[in-house]
Write a protein that holds these residues in place. Structure first.
Motif, PDB file in Angstrom:
ATOM      1  N   THR A 113       1.021  -1.237  -0.006  1.00 42.66           N
ATOM      2  CA  THR A 113      -0.057  -0.009   0.031  1.00 42.66           C
ATOM      3  C   THR A 113       0.993   1.198  -0.018  1.00 42.66           C
ATOM      4  OG1 THR A 113      -1.745  -1.163   1.220  1.00 42.66           O
ATOM      5  CG2 THR A 113      -1.924   1.085   1.400  1.00 42.66           C
ATOM      6  N   GLN A 114       2.121   1.204   0.814  1.00 44.58           N
ATOM      7  CA  GLN A 114       2.716   2.404   1.067  1.00 44.58           C
ATOM      8  C   GLN A 114       3.369   2.631  -0.179  1.00 44.58           C
ATOM      9  OE1 GLN A 114       5.756   2.077   4.041  1.00 44.58           O
ATOM     10  NE2 GLN A 114       6.597   4.004   3.591  1.00 44.58           N
ATOM     11  N   ARG A 115       3.894   1.778  -1.115  1.00 43.23           N
ATOM     12  CA  ARG A 115       4.629   1.873  -2.273  1.00 43.23           C
ATOM     13  C   ARG A 115       3.841   2.085  -3.567  1.00 43.23           C
ATOM     14  NH1 ARG A 115       7.307  -1.939  -5.839  1.00 43.23           N
ATOM     15  NH2 ARG A 115       7.999  -0.557  -7.589  1.00 43.23           N
ATOM     16  N   VAL A 116       2.416   1.703  -3.317  1.00 39.65           N
ATOM     17  CA  VAL A 116       1.669   2.265  -4.480  1.00 39.65           C
ATOM     18  C   VAL A 116       1.211   3.526  -4.299  1.00 39.65           C
ATOM     19  CG1 VAL A 116      -0.929   2.113  -5.424  1.00 39.65           C
ATOM     20  CG2 VAL A 116       0.748  -0.154  -4.864  1.00 39.65           C
ATOM     21  N   VAL A 117       1.062   4.045  -2.881  1.00 40.96           N
ATOM     22  CA  VAL A 117       0.639   5.385  -2.830  1.00 40.96           C
ATOM     23  C   VAL A 117       1.618   6.450  -3.265  1.00 40.96           C
ATOM     24  CG1 VAL A 117       0.183   7.302  -0.992  1.00 40.96           C
ATOM     25  CG2 VAL A 117      -0.944   5.173  -1.048  1.00 40.96           C
ATOM     26  N   LEU A 118       3.200   6.073  -2.698  1.00 37.65           N
ATOM     27  CA  LEU A 118       4.270   6.697  -3.059  1.00 37.65           C
ATOM     28  C   LEU A 118       4.633   6.713  -4.467  1.00 37.65           C
ATOM     29  CD1 LEU A 118       6.295   6.178   0.397  1.00 37.65           C
ATOM     30  CD2 LEU A 118       4.887   8.196  -0.499  1.00 37.65           C
ATOM     31  N   ASP A 119       4.503   5.777  -5.278  1.00 43.09           N
ATOM     32  CA  ASP A 119       5.003   5.409  -6.619  1.00 43.09           C
ATOM     33  C   ASP A 119       3.960   5.827  -7.824  1.00 43.09           C
ATOM     34  OD1 ASP A 119       7.408   5.104  -5.540  1.00 43.09           O
ATOM     35  OD2 ASP A 119       7.422   2.819  -6.082  1.00 43.09           O
ATOM     36  N   THR A 120       2.941   6.436  -7.430  1.00 50.09           N
ATOM     37  CA  THR A 120       2.063   6.895  -8.508  1.00 50.09           C
ATOM     38  C   THR A 120       1.540   8.302  -8.401  1.00 50.09           C
ATOM     39  OG1 THR A 120      -0.042   6.066  -9.452  1.00 50.09           O
ATOM     40  CG2 THR A 120      -0.250   6.098  -7.303  1.00 50.09           C
TER      41      THR A 120
END
Length: 132
Positions: A113-120
């Motif tokens: 979740t954190q990666r999706v939020v930060l990388d889009t």
């Protein structure tokens, strides 16, 4: 058309919660299409996305309410699978489910979740895992 990409893991309860959150959204007169995306660890399994119980549960919930649903799968890391599918579908929204983790757990294991939020640059709806 309003395109949603919903990243699904193996947890049926989280998939149901995500689907219910989508159904609770006010879409006005938009036609909504949801792509259910599941990432496999093993490339040999990647053709069986329609056999994943969590995917089946989300699909049934969304289609019962009249939404148009399609399936997508990938192999590798879940965040990459979700982000790649969102890019391929030019998603208007990404939907993921959070999980409760300790701060140490987040550092050691990362967070999809954190990666999706930060990388889009796309909007992301993070649904509560509600202890699942």
């Amino acid at each position: 058309m309003y395109e949603i990409v919903m990243g699904i893991d193996d947890n049926e309860d989280r998939a149901r919660i995500q689907a219910e959150e989508i159904l609770d959204m006010p879409f006005a007169d938009e036609t909504v299409h949801v792509t259910l995306q599941h990432t496999f660890d093993d490339p040999e399994e990647s053709g069986a996305v329609d056999e994943v119980p969590a995917v089946q549960r989300a699909r049934e919930t969304l289609e019962a309410d009249g939404l148009d649903v399609s399936l997508a799968s990938a192999t590798g890391t879940p965040a990459d699978g979700i982000l790649d599918t969102a890019d391929d579908r030019d998603a208007d929204l990404i939907v993921v489910a959070g999980r409760k983790r300790t701060p140490t757990g987040k550092v050691l294991f990362g967070s999809v979740t954190q990666r999706v939020v930060l990388d889009t640059d796309r909007p992301v709806l993070v649904c509560s895992g509600r202890d699942t």
